[in-house]
Design a protein around this motif. Sequence first.
Motif, PDB file in Angstrom:
ATOM      1  N   THR A 298      -7.002  10.874  42.498  1.00  0.00           N
ATOM      2  CA  THR A 298      -6.882  11.052  43.950  1.00  0.00           C
ATOM      3  C   THR A 298      -5.432  10.754  44.331  1.00  0.00           C
ATOM      4  OG1 THR A 298      -7.783   8.804  44.207  1.00  0.00           O
ATOM      5  CG2 THR A 298      -9.298  10.651  44.513  1.00  0.00           C
ATOM      6  N   VAL A 299      -5.122   9.492  44.567  1.00  0.00           N
ATOM      7  CA  VAL A 299      -3.746   9.070  44.852  1.00  0.00           C
ATOM      8  C   VAL A 299      -3.513   7.743  44.139  1.00  0.00           C
ATOM      9  CG1 VAL A 299      -3.488  10.257  47.067  1.00  0.00           C
ATOM     10  CG2 VAL A 299      -4.566   8.009  46.990  1.00  0.00           C
ATOM     11  N   GLY A 300      -2.253   7.404  43.926  1.00  0.00           N
ATOM     12  CA  GLY A 300      -1.942   6.118  43.308  1.00  0.00           C
ATOM     13  C   GLY A 300      -1.552   6.238  41.849  1.00  0.00           C
ATOM     14  N   THR A 301      -0.925   5.184  41.352  1.00  0.00           N
ATOM     15  CA  THR A 301      -0.370   5.200  40.003  1.00  0.00           C
ATOM     16  C   THR A 301      -1.401   4.931  38.919  1.00  0.00           C
ATOM     17  OG1 THR A 301       0.263   2.864  40.291  1.00  0.00           O
ATOM     18  CG2 THR A 301       1.942   4.532  40.764  1.00  0.00           C
ATOM     19  N   PHE A 302      -2.524   4.288  39.258  1.00  0.00           N
ATOM     20  CA  PHE A 302      -3.561   4.034  38.257  1.00  0.00           C
ATOM     21  C   PHE A 302      -4.144   5.354  37.763  1.00  0.00           C
ATOM     22  CE2 PHE A 302      -7.697   2.944  36.589  1.00  0.00           C
ATOM     23  CZ  PHE A 302      -7.512   1.705  35.982  1.00  0.00           C
ATOM     24  N   GLY A 303      -4.524   6.216  38.685  1.00  0.00           N
ATOM     25  CA  GLY A 303      -5.042   7.533  38.313  1.00  0.00           C
ATOM     26  C   GLY A 303      -3.986   8.376  37.623  1.00  0.00           C
ATOM     27  N   TRP A 304      -2.720   8.228  38.053  1.00  0.00           N
ATOM     28  CA  TRP A 304      -1.622   8.956  37.418  1.00  0.00           C
ATOM     29  C   TRP A 304      -1.543   8.586  35.941  1.00  0.00           C
ATOM     30  CZ3 TRP A 304       2.551   9.234  34.427  1.00  0.00           C
ATOM     31  CH2 TRP A 304       3.499  10.240  34.628  1.00  0.00           C
ATOM     32  N   MET A 305      -1.557   7.306  35.650  1.00  0.00           N
ATOM     33  CA  MET A 305      -1.461   6.858  34.266  1.00  0.00           C
ATOM     34  C   MET A 305      -2.675   7.290  33.446  1.00  0.00           C
ATOM     35  SD  MET A 305       1.253   5.450  33.189  1.00  0.00           S
ATOM     36  CE  MET A 305       2.847   5.084  33.923  1.00  0.00           C
ATOM     37  N   ALA A 306      -3.839   7.333  34.079  1.00  0.00           N
ATOM     38  CA  ALA A 306      -5.033   7.810  33.377  1.00  0.00           C
ATOM     39  C   ALA A 306      -4.846   9.251  32.934  1.00  0.00           C
ATOM     40  CB  ALA A 306      -6.259   7.671  34.279  1.00  0.00           C
ATOM     41  N   GLY A 307      -4.322  10.085  33.819  1.00  0.00           N
ATOM     42  CA  GLY A 307      -4.080  11.479  33.464  1.00  0.00           C
ATOM     43  C   GLY A 307      -3.033  11.629  32.376  1.00  0.00           C
ATOM     44  N   TRP A 308      -1.955  10.857  32.478  1.00  0.00           N
ATOM     45  CA  TRP A 308      -0.873  10.949  31.492  1.00  0.00           C
ATOM     46  C   TRP A 308      -1.325  10.472  30.115  1.00  0.00           C
ATOM     47  CZ3 TRP A 308       1.995   6.932  29.023  1.00  0.00           C
ATOM     48  CH2 TRP A 308       3.111   7.398  28.308  1.00  0.00           C
ATOM     49  N   MET A 309      -2.122   9.430  30.070  1.00  0.00           N
ATOM     50  CA  MET A 309      -2.599   8.907  28.788  1.00  0.00           C
ATOM     51  C   MET A 309      -3.658   9.813  28.172  1.00  0.00           C
ATOM     52  SD  MET A 309      -2.869   4.793  29.413  1.00  0.00           S
ATOM     53  CE  MET A 309      -1.412   3.752  29.368  1.00  0.00           C
ATOM     54  N   THR A 310      -4.476  10.438  29.002  1.00  0.00           N
ATOM     55  CA  THR A 310      -5.558  11.280  28.487  1.00  0.00           C
ATOM     56  C   THR A 310      -5.028  12.575  27.900  1.00  0.00           C
ATOM     57  OG1 THR A 310      -7.066  10.339  30.127  1.00  0.00           O
ATOM     58  CG2 THR A 310      -7.715  12.430  29.114  1.00  0.00           C
ATOM     59  N   GLN A 311      -4.020  13.163  28.544  1.00  0.00           N
ATOM     60  CA  GLN A 311      -3.353  14.375  28.061  1.00  0.00           C
ATOM     61  C   GLN A 311      -4.228  15.629  28.087  1.00  0.00           C
ATOM     62  OE1 GLN A 311      -1.510  12.302  24.316  1.00  0.00           O
ATOM     63  NE2 GLN A 311      -0.128  13.962  24.848  1.00  0.00           N
ATOM     64  N   GLY A 312      -5.259  15.623  28.928  1.00  0.00           N
ATOM     65  CA  GLY A 312      -6.037  16.837  29.114  1.00  0.00           C
ATOM     66  C   GLY A 312      -5.585  17.530  30.388  1.00  0.00           C
TER      67      GLY A 312
END
Length: 346
Positions: A298-312
Amino acid sequence: MGSGWRIVSCFHSSNRFGTARKIAVIFLLLAGIHYTFFYRQSLLDSLNRNPSHKYNCSSIAYQDKIGIKRNKSVCVKFGGGLGNQLFHFCFGYTVARKKNMQLIITRKNILTQYFKLVPIYWKHYDLNADICDGLPLITDKGYDCGYDKKLEHLPSDQNLSFLGFFQSWRYWKKYENELRQILQFQDNILHEAKSKFITILSKYQKYEGIEIIGVHIRRFDRYDTDEFGKNNAPKEYIIHAMDYFRNLYKRCLFLIFSIEMKWTKKNIPQTGDIFLVEGNSAPVDLAMLTLTSHTIMTVGTFGWMAGWMTQGKTVYYMHPATPGSAFSKLYSNYSDHFYPGWIPME
């Protein structure tokens, strides 16, 4: 007689001072030779033999003064939640990596508890956890919270200390594979995440054929937009993002993570392909999100890092700030913040 004695006396006094000066010069030369060839090496050998006593506040200053070289240091004022601190680490690591400096990480930093990060001081230095507080901060109100080229051209011959938000993948794009290898979860956190992940999947028959999407819902407050101009992602966006994956794959399972589950239960239809994940710590939630295949943030850096680490595939809300608001002015270009290839939606 008296006057003559005084003249002779002065002559002999001058002669004594000249001799004393010669002795002093010789002594200084011998002292310099002794330091250069014996004492300095003895000090270095002693420091190397006793790494636990190798550095403290006074010895660092003393060694700098006598010319013993060490890599200059990078300090970042870690703060905020887990996502913000990961951005701080990635930024600090890259600055140090590019300039052959040393990033200072103390044992009290939460990232050392969540990830397999070895606390780093001036090598084995471990006597003052607040050593970074003594360094002058790099401050400039003109810096961008996204990407700022000025931060790429700082000197490497002095200690650097940073305070602020450095939330751009551009800083560390070159080293992101290294960072992913470094940011390995601690065994206990990863074990708990995997155990809960498998328990959830066991509730679904033939889950091997299901595409698993992690959803992180961040709500800043009870309003859709706060006075600073930060926007919460609306329920329509979340439903739209899930429908995107439903249309892309035959079978989906959405694992929803949020500290605002009351809002989630009220606003997101609880269909059979949704599972609400509750009761975990922040690092376990993040570790579970990285076990999924794709990410809806949604918004925020926690979700950002989740996306970057997952790499999907990662879908993000494309209106994180109200145009013209104070929050929007912190980022001159959102493409410097959101990772290339991610999918914007509204």
